[in-house]
Write a protein that holds these residues in place. Structure first.
Motif, PDB file in Angstrom:
ATOM      1  N   ASN A 208       0.852  -1.183   0.000  1.00 33.48           N
ATOM      2  CA  ASN A 208       0.000   0.000   0.000  1.00 33.48           C
ATOM      3  C   ASN A 208       0.890   1.236   0.000  1.00 33.48           C
ATOM      4  O   ASN A 208       1.683   1.438   0.923  1.00 33.48           O
ATOM      5  CB  ASN A 208      -0.912  -0.017   1.234  1.00 33.48           C
ATOM      6  CG  ASN A 208      -1.825   1.193   1.305  1.00 33.48           C
ATOM      7  OD1 ASN A 208      -1.401   2.279   1.656  1.00 33.48           O
ATOM      8  ND2 ASN A 208      -3.082   0.986   0.969  1.00 33.48           N
ATOM      9  N   PHE A 209       0.770   2.047  -1.023  1.00 40.95           N
ATOM     10  CA  PHE A 209       1.677   3.174  -1.206  1.00 40.95           C
ATOM     11  C   PHE A 209       1.595   4.168  -0.049  1.00 40.95           C
ATOM     12  O   PHE A 209       2.623   4.600   0.491  1.00 40.95           O
ATOM     13  CB  PHE A 209       1.377   3.878  -2.529  1.00 40.95           C
ATOM     14  CG  PHE A 209       2.363   4.943  -2.896  1.00 40.95           C
ATOM     15  CD1 PHE A 209       3.537   4.626  -3.555  1.00 40.95           C
ATOM     16  CD2 PHE A 209       2.118   6.279  -2.589  1.00 40.95           C
ATOM     17  CE1 PHE A 209       4.462   5.610  -3.900  1.00 40.95           C
ATOM     18  CE2 PHE A 209       3.026   7.267  -2.928  1.00 40.95           C
ATOM     19  CZ  PHE A 209       4.208   6.928  -3.579  1.00 40.95           C
ATOM     20  N   GLU A 236       6.675  11.168 -11.229  1.00 43.16           N
ATOM     21  CA  GLU A 236       5.332  11.014 -11.805  1.00 43.16           C
ATOM     22  C   GLU A 236       5.201  11.848 -13.081  1.00 43.16           C
ATOM     23  O   GLU A 236       4.681  11.376 -14.101  1.00 43.16           O
ATOM     24  CB  GLU A 236       4.274  11.450 -10.791  1.00 43.16           C
ATOM     25  CG  GLU A 236       4.050  10.461  -9.664  1.00 43.16           C
ATOM     26  CD  GLU A 236       2.974  10.943  -8.696  1.00 43.16           C
ATOM     27  OE1 GLU A 236       2.620  12.138  -8.737  1.00 43.16           O
ATOM     28  OE2 GLU A 236       2.496  10.116  -7.904  1.00 43.16           O
ATOM     29  N   ASP A 245       5.681   3.603 -16.931  1.00 43.79           N
ATOM     30  CA  ASP A 245       4.721   3.125 -15.935  1.00 43.79           C
ATOM     31  C   ASP A 245       4.743   4.071 -14.731  1.00 43.79           C
ATOM     32  O   ASP A 245       5.726   4.124 -13.982  1.00 43.79           O
ATOM     33  CB  ASP A 245       5.090   1.699 -15.514  1.00 43.79           C
ATOM     34  CG  ASP A 245       4.032   1.040 -14.642  1.00 43.79           C
ATOM     35  OD1 ASP A 245       3.608   1.661 -13.644  1.00 43.79           O
ATOM     36  OD2 ASP A 245       3.638  -0.098 -14.947  1.00 43.79           O
ATOM     37  N   GLU A 247       2.999   4.093 -11.909  1.00 42.13           N
ATOM     38  CA  GLU A 247       2.979   3.462 -10.591  1.00 42.13           C
ATOM     39  C   GLU A 247       4.364   2.955 -10.197  1.00 42.13           C
ATOM     40  O   GLU A 247       4.790   3.112  -9.053  1.00 42.13           O
ATOM     41  CB  GLU A 247       1.961   2.316 -10.575  1.00 42.13           C
ATOM     42  CG  GLU A 247       1.606   1.808  -9.193  1.00 42.13           C
ATOM     43  CD  GLU A 247       0.929   2.842  -8.308  1.00 42.13           C
ATOM     44  OE1 GLU A 247       0.936   2.666  -7.079  1.00 42.13           O
ATOM     45  OE2 GLU A 247       0.403   3.855  -8.838  1.00 42.13           O
ATOM     46  N   LYS A 248       5.063   2.384 -11.146  1.00 39.02           N
ATOM     47  CA  LYS A 248       6.424   1.928 -10.853  1.00 39.02           C
ATOM     48  C   LYS A 248       7.335   3.112 -10.546  1.00 39.02           C
ATOM     49  O   LYS A 248       8.200   3.039  -9.653  1.00 39.02           O
ATOM     50  CB  LYS A 248       6.974   1.116 -12.017  1.00 39.02           C
ATOM     51  CG  LYS A 248       6.337  -0.250 -12.178  1.00 39.02           C
ATOM     52  CD  LYS A 248       7.006  -1.057 -13.280  1.00 39.02           C
ATOM     53  CE  LYS A 248       6.341  -2.425 -13.420  1.00 39.02           C
ATOM     54  NZ  LYS A 248       7.037  -3.277 -14.419  1.00 39.02           N
ATOM     55  N   ARG A 250       6.430   5.923  -9.202  1.00 37.11           N
ATOM     56  CA  ARG A 250       6.077   6.415  -7.852  1.00 37.11           C
ATOM     57  C   ARG A 250       6.759   5.573  -6.777  1.00 37.11           C
ATOM     58  O   ARG A 250       7.323   6.094  -5.815  1.00 37.11           O
ATOM     59  CB  ARG A 250       4.563   6.402  -7.656  1.00 37.11           C
ATOM     60  CG  ARG A 250       3.802   7.391  -8.527  1.00 37.11           C
ATOM     61  CD  ARG A 250       2.308   7.237  -8.334  1.00 37.11           C
ATOM     62  NE  ARG A 250       1.860   7.826  -7.090  1.00 37.11           N
ATOM     63  CZ  ARG A 250       1.134   7.212  -6.161  1.00 37.11           C
ATOM     64  NH1 ARG A 250       0.797   5.941  -6.300  1.00 37.11           N
ATOM     65  NH2 ARG A 250       0.742   7.840  -5.077  1.00 37.11           N
ATOM     66  N   TRP A 251       6.694   4.241  -6.917  1.00 40.62           N
ATOM     67  CA  TRP A 251       7.287   3.355  -5.913  1.00 40.62           C
ATOM     68  C   TRP A 251       8.808   3.508  -5.873  1.00 40.62           C
ATOM     69  O   TRP A 251       9.406   3.572  -4.785  1.00 40.62           O
ATOM     70  CB  TRP A 251       6.910   1.904  -6.192  1.00 40.62           C
ATOM     71  CG  TRP A 251       5.602   1.493  -5.606  1.00 40.62           C
ATOM     72  CD1 TRP A 251       4.439   1.240  -6.272  1.00 40.62           C
ATOM     73  CD2 TRP A 251       5.315   1.285  -4.219  1.00 40.62           C
ATOM     74  NE1 TRP A 251       3.449   0.885  -5.393  1.00 40.62           N
ATOM     75  CE2 TRP A 251       3.956   0.902  -4.125  1.00 40.62           C
ATOM     76  CE3 TRP A 251       6.064   1.382  -3.051  1.00 40.62           C
ATOM     77  CZ2 TRP A 251       3.343   0.615  -2.904  1.00 40.62           C
ATOM     78  CZ3 TRP A 251       5.461   1.100  -1.835  1.00 40.62           C
ATOM     79  CH2 TRP A 251       4.115   0.724  -1.764  1.00 40.62           C
TER      80      TRP A 251
END
Length: 401
Positions: A208-209, A236, A245, A247-248, A250-251
């Motif tokens: 969970n981010f 982002e 990507d 989401e990748k 961001r992580w």
């Protein structure tokens, strides 16, 4: 270990430790060592339970067997058996004790280790009198459960021989370990190191981010966390612009500096523990390893099992020869995030960031290497290779590759 029971044919003193081991934890290991010291069995046999008539473990027996085996295989006196998880249908303790009685020498002494919580219900167990007849009980303290004299006398009258394991009051539970892993918490102090990574994969929920961000905020200094937030913002934007990507990105941005504030001693210790080899430059300038350690921490502590994210974190400090678009985005976001204090090439890098990512990175890498040379620090081969690749791309007019 754990495949046949030939070794039990010669075992005249055996301590049996049953349980779900879902997962095995340091409390189980401490109990086994205490039994070994106090009762001197030739073997302590760990028996992951099979299908219980009351409540079976939710985790497959083979997983529990493998975790238990990895946790105890280094101790000569410890063994693990599939006896119960291989048994078809319901698995009862009495069946296990009788089977062991058939395997062990006729006059063998068999101890059965049981928690105080379980022993209070033992008179309800199937074949309890056969259990009492064929083994002796070693009762382990559990918080909130007391075996009083009256109950001990009742068991004695039924033929039970019962020993209390004194001085061991451990309050770890498998349930607590599973819940901690599901919440994304580290359990390094609760389970053996060999179990930790396996258990992470088995019990951890989807990362969970926002939760990971809250955890990271509690671990980093305010200045470092602000830099992290800025890197997320920039990554982002870059990912959206270049079609990567998001989401990748961001992580990777969130966790890129998660190991930055480890002390030098901790960095060296973690590299040794996690098998990160140190070449001459990494050994001299141990801070460079924060990116490699960050990638490992992302996998181990934050449950990110994605090779692209791992690589982007691992090389965000040095770059490398074959950088992916995600690698470049994280490296550039780290250079130009909006909260960065001004430094000579920052404005120029920002000018080119959204028109030519290679050119922007080339400016940043040249400046970084120049500053290292001014301070007399060696340049890592990964950084040299990254710079050469970026120069080549610039000559060929490649925007990103």
């Amino acid at each position: 270990m754990g495949t046949t029971h030939d070794y039990l044919e010669r075992c005249d003193r055996l301590a049996v430790m049953g349980g779900s081991f879902d997962p095995i934890h340091n409390g189980h290991i401490a109990v086994a060592h205490a039994v070994l010291q106090s009762f001197k069995p030739r073997r302590v046999l760990f028996l992951p339970c099979g299908q219980s008539p009351l409540k079976s473990p939710s985790t497959d027996g083979e997983h529990r067997f493998k975790m238990t085996l990895s946790a105890v295989c280094h101790v000569p006196e410890f063994d693990v058996s599939r006896m119960e998880i291989s048994r078809k249908g319901y698995s009862y303790t009495v069946d296990t004790i009788l089977e062991l009685r058939q395997i062990c020498p006729p006059l063998a002494k068999i101890y059965f280790i049981v928690g105080a919580d379980a022993v209070l219900d033992i008179l309800k167990w199937r074949g309890v009198d056969e259990i009492f007849k064929n083994c002796e009980l070693i009762v382990v303290y559990r918080p909130g459960y007391e075996v009083d004299d009256k109950f001990a006398e009742e068991l004695s009258n039924r033929g039970a021989i019962m020993h209390m394991l004194e001085g061991l009051k451990l309050e770890i539970s498998s349930t607590f370990v599973r819940e901690s892993l599901a919440e994304g918490k580290a359990v390094g102090g609760l389970v053996p190191p060999s179990v930790e990574e396996y258990a992470n994969r088995l019990y951890a929920k989807v990362p969970n981010f926002e939760h990971a961000k809250d955890v990271l905020q509690s671990r980093l200094s305010p200045k470092r966390f602000m830099h992290t937030l800025g890197t997320i913002i920039e990554a982002e934007k870059l990912a959206r612009h270049y079609g990567a990507d998001i989401e990748k990105a961001r992580w990777a941005a969130l966790l890129h500096d998660c190991a930055k504030e480890y002390s030098a001693e901790k960095k060296r210790a973690a590299c040794a523990l996690w098998g990160i080899s140190l070449d001459e430059i990494l050994s001299k300038d141990i801070d460079i390893t924060h990116s490699l350690l960050g990638a490992e921490s992302a996998r181990r502590d934050y449950h990110i099992n994605d090779d692209e994210i791992y690589q982007a974190i691992a090389y965000h400090t040095t770059g490398h020869k074959h950088m992916t678009l995600l690698d470049k985005i994280i490296l550039l976001a780290d250079f130009i995030e909006p909260y960065r204090e001004d430094y000579p090439p920052l404005e120029e890098m920002r000018i080119h960031a959204y028109s030519d990512i290679n050119k922007a990175l080339l400016i940043g890498m040249k400046d970084t290497i120049h500053e290292l040379e001014k301070r007399g620090k060696p340049i890592h081969k990964w950084s040299k290779a990254a710079l050469d690749t970026l120069k080549n791309h610039a000559k060929r007019g490649i925007n990103y590759e």
